[in-house]
Design a protein around this motif. Structure first.
Motif, PDB file in Angstrom:
ATOM      1  N   MET A 103       7.728   3.740  -5.693  1.00  0.00           N
ATOM      2  CA  MET A 103       6.791   2.826  -5.047  1.00  0.00           C
ATOM      3  C   MET A 103       5.373   3.153  -5.483  1.00  0.00           C
ATOM      4  O   MET A 103       5.058   4.288  -5.834  1.00  0.00           O
ATOM      5  CB  MET A 103       6.903   2.973  -3.524  1.00  0.00           C
ATOM      6  CG  MET A 103       8.265   2.582  -2.992  1.00  0.00           C
ATOM      7  SD  MET A 103       8.406   2.841  -1.220  1.00  0.00           S
ATOM      8  CE  MET A 103       7.179   1.724  -0.614  1.00  0.00           C
ATOM      9  N   ALA A 104       4.541   2.153  -5.445  1.00  0.00           N
ATOM     10  CA  ALA A 104       3.119   2.361  -5.733  1.00  0.00           C
ATOM     11  C   ALA A 104       2.524   3.220  -4.628  1.00  0.00           C
ATOM     12  O   ALA A 104       2.978   3.199  -3.489  1.00  0.00           O
ATOM     13  CB  ALA A 104       2.402   1.015  -5.801  1.00  0.00           C
ATOM     14  N   ALA A 105       1.524   3.983  -4.971  1.00  0.00           N
ATOM     15  CA  ALA A 105       0.853   4.809  -3.967  1.00  0.00           C
ATOM     16  C   ALA A 105       0.240   3.901  -2.905  1.00  0.00           C
ATOM     17  O   ALA A 105      -0.391   2.897  -3.229  1.00  0.00           O
ATOM     18  CB  ALA A 105      -0.229   5.652  -4.627  1.00  0.00           C
ATOM     19  N   PRO A 106       0.454   4.237  -1.640  1.00  0.00           N
ATOM     20  CA  PRO A 106      -0.108   3.401  -0.576  1.00  0.00           C
ATOM     21  C   PRO A 106      -1.634   3.481  -0.573  1.00  0.00           C
ATOM     22  O   PRO A 106      -2.211   4.505  -0.919  1.00  0.00           O
ATOM     23  CB  PRO A 106       0.475   3.997   0.701  1.00  0.00           C
ATOM     24  CG  PRO A 106       0.853   5.386   0.343  1.00  0.00           C
ATOM     25  CD  PRO A 106       1.164   5.389  -1.122  1.00  0.00           C
ATOM     26  N   SER A 107      -2.237   2.382  -0.189  1.00  0.00           N
ATOM     27  CA  SER A 107      -3.695   2.396  -0.090  1.00  0.00           C
ATOM     28  C   SER A 107      -4.091   2.928   1.288  1.00  0.00           C
ATOM     29  O   SER A 107      -3.376   2.760   2.262  1.00  0.00           O
ATOM     30  CB  SER A 107      -4.271   0.997  -0.297  1.00  0.00           C
ATOM     31  OG  SER A 107      -3.819   0.137   0.722  1.00  0.00           O
ATOM     32  N   ILE A 108      -5.216   3.560   1.324  1.00  0.00           N
ATOM     33  CA  ILE A 108      -5.711   4.133   2.574  1.00  0.00           C
ATOM     34  C   ILE A 108      -6.819   3.224   3.084  1.00  0.00           C
ATOM     35  O   ILE A 108      -7.885   3.129   2.482  1.00  0.00           O
ATOM     36  CB  ILE A 108      -6.231   5.564   2.353  1.00  0.00           C
ATOM     37  CG1 ILE A 108      -5.088   6.453   1.847  1.00  0.00           C
ATOM     38  CG2 ILE A 108      -6.828   6.126   3.634  1.00  0.00           C
ATOM     39  CD1 ILE A 108      -5.531   7.822   1.403  1.00  0.00           C
ATOM     40  N   GLY A 109      -6.534   2.533   4.194  1.00  0.00           N
ATOM     41  CA  GLY A 109      -7.488   1.580   4.737  1.00  0.00           C
ATOM     42  C   GLY A 109      -8.610   2.221   5.535  1.00  0.00           C
ATOM     43  O   GLY A 109      -9.601   1.574   5.839  1.00  0.00           O
ATOM     44  N   SER A 110      -8.438   3.495   5.878  1.00  0.00           N
ATOM     45  CA  SER A 110      -9.455   4.198   6.668  1.00  0.00           C
ATOM     46  C   SER A 110      -9.408   5.677   6.316  1.00  0.00           C
ATOM     47  O   SER A 110      -8.462   6.373   6.689  1.00  0.00           O
ATOM     48  CB  SER A 110      -9.199   4.004   8.164  1.00  0.00           C
ATOM     49  OG  SER A 110      -9.978   4.889   8.925  1.00  0.00           O
ATOM     50  N   LYS A 111     -10.427   6.131   5.619  1.00  0.00           N
ATOM     51  CA  LYS A 111     -10.462   7.561   5.280  1.00  0.00           C
ATOM     52  C   LYS A 111     -10.586   8.421   6.537  1.00  0.00           C
ATOM     53  O   LYS A 111     -10.004   9.494   6.609  1.00  0.00           O
ATOM     54  CB  LYS A 111     -11.597   7.846   4.301  1.00  0.00           C
ATOM     55  CG  LYS A 111     -11.311   7.302   2.928  1.00  0.00           C
ATOM     56  CD  LYS A 111     -12.331   7.726   1.913  1.00  0.00           C
ATOM     57  CE  LYS A 111     -11.952   7.084   0.589  1.00  0.00           C
ATOM     58  NZ  LYS A 111     -12.634   7.642  -0.539  1.00  0.00           N
ATOM     59  N   ASP A 112     -11.324   7.927   7.521  1.00  0.00           N
ATOM     60  CA  ASP A 112     -11.433   8.674   8.777  1.00  0.00           C
ATOM     61  C   ASP A 112     -10.066   8.820   9.433  1.00  0.00           C
ATOM     62  O   ASP A 112      -9.719   9.889   9.937  1.00  0.00           O
ATOM     63  CB  ASP A 112     -12.394   7.985   9.744  1.00  0.00           C
ATOM     64  CG  ASP A 112     -13.849   8.114   9.326  1.00  0.00           C
ATOM     65  OD1 ASP A 112     -14.160   9.022   8.517  1.00  0.00           O
ATOM     66  OD2 ASP A 112     -14.681   7.311   9.802  1.00  0.00           O
ATOM     67  N   GLY A 113      -9.281   7.738   9.436  1.00  0.00           N
ATOM     68  CA  GLY A 113      -7.946   7.783  10.004  1.00  0.00           C
ATOM     69  C   GLY A 113      -7.047   8.750   9.251  1.00  0.00           C
ATOM     70  O   GLY A 113      -6.295   9.528   9.845  1.00  0.00           O
TER      71      GLY A 113
END
Length: 140
Positions: A103-113
């Motif tokens: 699978m493609a690497a998941p994107s991180i929608g919130s670096k703080d999260g």
């Protein structure tokens, strides 16, 4: 969590470990304050940190062995190394038989999260877990 696997009797303790960790991450994410992107990134960070901790424990066991307790005997490092080599060989043979899609690497929608999840995962126990009246052990 994006993990599916057909469980069999030989993987009961693995299933229990996985379910415990998955439920723990889900519970921590529900307590986290933030929007959906924050919570999803939180879960990803927590899962990645737990993987790192499990691998660190495995490497420590390979180098130092497993200490004995009141309930179990010590296992020397050479035996642990041989066991992990056997398991890794079996896993590699299995993965060569089945078709695994990368699978493609998941994107991180919130670096703080994401970083909050990493921090929260450090408080998750990887030691003995209790399920019903039986006791089960996690590596480490």
């Amino acid at each position: 969590m994006l993990f599916t696997h057909r469980w069999n009797r030989g993987t009961t303790s693995t299933r229990i470990q996985f379910e415990y960790l998955e439920q723990t991450i889900e519970g921590l994410a529900k307590q986290a304050v933030g929007n959906r992107a924050f919570r999803n990134a939180f879960k990803l960070g927590a899962a990645n940190r737990l993987v790192s901790r499990i691998l660190e424990n495995r490497d420590q066991q390979k180098n130092q062995g497993i200490a004995g307790t009141i309930e179990s005997v010590a296992v020397p490092a050479i035996i642990v190394q041989a066991l992990y080599e056997k398991l890794e060989s079996e896993l590699e043979a299995y993965l060569n038989k089945v078709k695994v899609k990368q699978m493609a690497a998941p994107s991180i929608g919130s670096k703080d999260g994401y970083f909050s999840g990493i921090s929260a995962a450090d408080s998750v126990s990887l030691n003995r877990q209790v399920n019903s009246s039986q006791q089960h052990y996690l590596p480490g």
